[in-house]
Every structure is written in structure tokens, then in C-alpha cells.
Scaffold this active site. Structure first.
Site, PDB file in Angstrom:
ATOM      1  CB  CYS A 173      37.154  32.951  39.059  1.00  0.00           C
ATOM      2  SG  CYS A 173      37.338  31.453  40.007  1.00  0.00           S
ATOM      3  CD  GLU A 174      33.734  38.046  38.656  1.00  0.00           C
ATOM      4  OE1 GLU A 174      34.064  39.017  37.934  1.00  0.00           O
ATOM      5  OE2 GLU A 174      32.728  37.357  38.466  1.00  0.00           O
ATOM      6  N   PRO A 225      20.984  57.105  61.461  1.00  0.00           N
ATOM      7  CG  PRO A 225      21.997  57.110  63.583  1.00  0.00           C
ATOM      8  CD  PRO A 225      20.678  57.392  62.880  1.00  0.00           C
ATOM      9  N   GLY A 226      23.554  54.981  60.199  1.00  0.00           N
ATOM     10  CA  GLY A 226      23.956  53.587  60.042  1.00  0.00           C
ATOM     11  C   GLY A 226      25.458  53.462  60.224  1.00  0.00           C
ATOM     12  N   GLY A 255      23.592  59.202  56.937  1.00  0.00           N
ATOM     13  CA  GLY A 255      24.610  59.691  56.007  1.00  0.00           C
ATOM     14  C   GLY A 255      25.869  60.258  56.599  1.00  0.00           C
ATOM     15  NE  ARG A 311      31.465  50.468  52.388  1.00  0.00           N
ATOM     16  CZ  ARG A 311      32.468  51.304  52.417  1.00  0.00           C
ATOM     17  NH1 ARG A 311      33.659  50.915  52.808  1.00  0.00           N
ATOM     18  NH2 ARG A 311      32.311  52.559  52.080  1.00  0.00           N
TER      19      ARG A 311
HETATM   20  C1  LIG Z   1      21.195  53.718  53.917  1.00  0.00           C
HETATM   21  C2  LIG Z   1      20.226  54.623  54.539  1.00  0.00           C
HETATM   22  C3  LIG Z   1      20.509  55.235  55.774  1.00  0.00           C
HETATM   23  C4  LIG Z   1      21.825  55.065  56.500  1.00  0.00           C
HETATM   24  O1  LIG Z   1      22.876  55.692  55.848  1.00  0.00           O
HETATM   25  P1  LIG Z   1      24.312  55.812  56.559  1.00  0.00           P
HETATM   26  O2  LIG Z   1      25.138  56.515  55.568  1.00  0.00           O
HETATM   27  O3  LIG Z   1      24.788  54.433  56.822  1.00  0.00           O
HETATM   28  O4  LIG Z   1      24.125  56.585  57.815  1.00  0.00           O
HETATM   29  C5  LIG Z   1      19.532  56.025  56.344  1.00  0.00           C
HETATM   30  N1  LIG Z   1      18.339  56.237  55.730  1.00  0.00           N
HETATM   31  C6  LIG Z   1      18.049  55.681  54.539  1.00  0.00           C
HETATM   32  C7  LIG Z   1      16.745  55.946  53.921  1.00  0.00           C
HETATM   33  C8  LIG Z   1      18.976  54.867  53.906  1.00  0.00           C
HETATM   34  O5  LIG Z   1      18.682  54.325  52.712  1.00  0.00           O
END
Ligand SMILES: *Cc1c(COP(=O)(O)O)cnc(C)c1O
Length: 418
Positions: free
Chosen positions: A342-343, A274-275, A239, A312
Site C-alpha cells: 500500500c504505497e 567489488p560487489g 564501485g 532499488r
Molecule cells: C558498498 C561498498 C562496496 C561495494 O560497492 P559496489 O558498488 O557494489 O562494488 C565496497 N566497499 C565499500 C566500503 C562499500 O560500502
């Protein structure tokens, strides 16, 4: 910054000209910088130096095999939310003992696959799921290691679509019910309780919500201890936000400091998922201007990337900076940057000041490394974009652009129509 820099008014990714790649592989394509991916992972992981922790990259932000492989080779674990992500993770070389599995709707075959792969733990999101995992583990004559995903009811102050830790959200088990759920888990013979988990949302730009969540989780760990349930892992989810435009999220070091301070007195190991913060600013989407069009009240730049490539902007009204791949003296325009679909929702930017581009120019949609390609689709039968990775002065296609033949893969005309 981030290895996407101008040299002589030409955008470079590390030491490679973006124009050169565009001319070579065609547009649209996602472009990732190896050095940035590596630096971001190291910065995040290094922020928790000295701490007993496992960083599990969140696969859904970017599941390209090459990128997953890079993180696996750096010692990362993986946070997955589906059987497909488990498959990709194993193919990419993650050790199953470093994989955690979240998600509210795990299916039986996915649960069996994860149990028999011997993943580190399931982040369980409901009592019914817990019961199912127990019975499937019994079937397989194994014990399933679990954490319960607790919904700590803290407000992450982010976009409502990406806030996940409020009472009204579908995720996790409500704080008040968590204790009972743990007691139930304790009675299940094929369940091994090893953790507590939460994930409160995404693109969070303050430390405070994480601290609040951690406080609640620690309290719960204490209560569980009194019941004789010993927790080894505290999974804080992901997050942490990034800068798309003018946000100033905490640096991973600041984030880590807040968490580590609060955990000093405990022997809990930390799991982090983390993503976005790892891959978001390590990738861009490169697109070509197809047409310019001037309306009475609007100016349009019609480009060859669309909402199916980068969802996004239309899904979250998300902001992505749009930069010219070649800077000129021509000044700027205010335009909608739109795709061929087409949106009306098919846009990358609305009323945006961009370079005064013309047909054939290339544009870079910045900060597109997370939730970019992974959210893309074949809507309007558009083959999905290519993905390219740059390593110093080299580049390689890490996912071929889809072909027309890929589009109807698996489809057939039934005999009763023939
Ligand atoms: C999507 C997700 C993440 C990663 O969230 P980021 O905001 O990209 O860091 C981590 N844990 C869970 C369970 C998620 O669904």
C-alpha cells in the site's frame, strides 16, 4: 549472456527452466546462476593477474551463505560493514585474515568482535573511531591493523545516493585531514597502520574517477613514507558498474589496467572490494502476475514481488529490465509493474514496455543479484522471498522462503498487557 538465455521461447538459467523452478518453489524468488557467479569472480580477480592483490567481495551486495561460501572457496576475501556480516563471513568459511571492515558507525561490540577475530584490517572513518579501536585493542591486549578511509573528493558521476567520495558525503576522513589522522594513529600503541583506503561510490561506469582517486592515495602514501609510515595496502574500494540497460561500464580488464599501470613503480599491494560487478547480473527476481488492471491513463501489471523484495527501483529510481519467463506472440504493452504493497512507491517499473502478460504469467526482473535480497524487508508482514541457486542442470533452495511464524520471531506480549 550471463547464463540466462531463452530456449524455445522459455527462459533458462543455465540448463534449468525458470518456469520449472517457479512451479516448484513458488514466487517470488531470487535465482542465481552458479556459473555466472564463478565467471564474474574469476574475470575480476583474473584481471589483476600477476599483481599483488586481494579481492574482497563486498558482502552487502549479497550475503547469502551459499554465495559467500562459493567466493571463499575461490580464494576471495570479504569486505564487511557490520558485525552481522563478519558473523556471516566467518560462518561461510572466509579466513579472518582476508576480511576488511569498513563503515562510519562501528559499535563497541562490533569492534571487539572484529579485533578478536583477527581480521586483516579496519578501514577507519573518523578520529573518534580510531581512538576507540585503539582503546578496545588495548583492552584485548592486541594490536588492531588499520587503514584510514580517505575521502578523495572525486566525483564518481553516479546517482547521488550511491556517491560516497565527495566532500559533502559522510564517508571517510577528508583528504586535508588525513595526514594529521595518520600522525595521531602513529602515536597509538595498539594501532598498527598498514593501509590507505577509499571507496568513492557505486555503479561507476568510467575508469577516470578511479584513476583520480588512486593518484590522490598514492600521493598520500608518498607523504606518509617521508614520515616513516610504511603503507602495505592500498584499498581502492568497490564501485565498478554493470549494465542494467544501456550503460557501458569498463570491463574489469580495462579497470585493472588503469590501476595497475599507475601502481607499477610501487610495492603496494592492492585491495579491491567489488560487489555489484560480481553478483548484479548473476541473479534475477522471478515474480508472478497476480492481476492486470486498466486505468484511464495507465495500464498496470500487479505482481507478487514488491518494494520490500526489491527496493532499488523506488529507492534509486533504478532500472531493471523486466522480461517474460515465457515469450509469446502476443506483443507488448506499456504498463506500470507494481507490487501488492500500500504505497505509491511500490513499483518495479513505471511506464515500461513489457510483454502483454496475463494472470499467472511469470516475469523475470533482471540484474537483481546485487542489493536485491540484502535490502529486502518484511514490510507489510510479507515473508521474505526464497533464494535459489542453479548449478548446470540442478537447482537448490539456498534460503527458504520465510514463513508466517518467522514474522513475529522474538516478539512477545508483555505481562502487563496480559
Ligand atoms: C558498498 C561498498 C562496496 C561495494 O560497492 P559496489 O558498488 O557494489 O562494488 C565496497 N566497499 C565499500 C566500503 C562499500 O560500502
Amino acid at each position: 549472456m550471463h547464463h540466462f538465455q531463452y530456449k524455445n521461447n522459455e527462459l533458462y538459467c543455465e540448463s534449468v527452466s525458470v518456469t520449472k523452478i517457479a512451479e516448484d518453489v513458488g514466487t517470488p524468488f531470487y535465482l542465481y546462476s552458479h556459473a555466472t557467479l564463478k565467471r564474474h569472480f574469476e574475470a575480476f580477480n583474473g584481471a589483476f593477474e600477476g599483481m599483488n592483490r586481494l579481492v574482497c567481495f563486498s558482502a552487502k551486495a549479497n550475503t547469502n551463505l551459499a554465495i559467500l561460501h562459493l567466493f571463499a572457496s575461490m580464494g576471495s576475501g570479504l569486505d564487511i560493514v557490520s558485525g552481522g556480516e563478519l558473523y556471516r563471513g566467518l560462518e561461510a568459511g572466509f579466513s579472518p585474515g582476508k576480511i576488511v571492515y569498513s563503515g562510519v558507525g562501528k559499535k563497541i561490540d562490533e569492534i571487539d568482535y572484529a579485533i578478536s577475530s583477527k581480521i586483516l584490517m579496519f578501514n577507519v572513518e573518523s578520529l573518534e573511531e580510531l581512538e576507540l579501536i585503539n582503546s578496545r585493542a588495548k583492552n584485548l591486549k592486541l594490536k588492531a591493523p588499520i587503514a584510514l578511509r580517505v575521502n578523495p573528493d572525486v566525483d564518481p558521476k553516479t546517482h547521488p545516493y550511491i556517491s560516497t567520495g565527495l566532500k559533502k558525503n559522510k564517508f571517510g576522513i577528508e583528504s586535508d585531514a588525513a595526514l594529521e589522522a595518520y600522525k595521531a594513529a602513529m602515536e597509538m600503541k595498539n594501532i598498527q597502520i598498514i593501509g590507505i583506503d577509499c571507496h568513492i561510490g557505486s555503479q561507476i561506469t568510467q575508469v577516470r574517477p578511479f584513476e583520480d582517486a588512486l593518484t590522490k592515495l598514492k600521493l598520500l602514501a608518498g607523504t606518509l613514507k617521508e614520515l616513516g609510515i610504511i603503507i602495505q595496502y592500498l584499498d581502492m574500494g568497490g564501485g565498478l558498474g554493470i549494465t542494467y540497460s544501456d550503460e557501458s561500464p569498463p570491463h574489469p580488464v580495462e579497470y585493472a589496467k588503469a590501476l595497475v599501470n599507475s601502481l607499477k613503480e610501487t610495492s603496494l599491494a592492492l585491495i579491491l572490494e567489488p560487489g555489484r560487478v560480481i553478483v548484479g547480473n548473476a541473479g534475477i527476481l522471478v515474480t508472478q502476475v497476480l492481476y492486470r488492471k486498466s486505468g484511464k491513463i495507465k495500464e498496470f501489471a500487479i505482481v507478487d514481488a514488491a518494494m520490500n523484495d526489491l527496493m532499488r527501483p523506488t529507492l534509486y529510481k533504478a532500472f531493471h529490465a523486466i522480461e517474460p519467463v515465457k515469450k509469446t506472440e502476443k506483443g507488448t504493452i506499456i504498463a506500470d509493474v507494481v507490487g501488492p504493497i500500500c504505497e505509491t512507491g511500490d513499483f518495479l517499473a513505471l511506464d515500461r514496455q513489457i510483454a502483454d502478460v496475463q494472470r499467472g504469467d511469470f516475469l523475470a526482473v533482471m540484474s537483481a543479484g546485487a542489493y536485491g535480497f540484502t535490502m529486502s524487508s518484511n514490510y507489510c508482514s510479507r515473508p521474505r522471498a526464497a533464494e535459489v541457486m542453479v548449478y548446470k542442470d540442478r537447482f537448490e533452495v539456498i534460503r527458504q522462503r520465510e514463513t508466517y511464524q518467522d514474522l513475529n520471531k522474538g516478539e512477545s506480549i508483555p505481562s502487563f498487557l496480559l
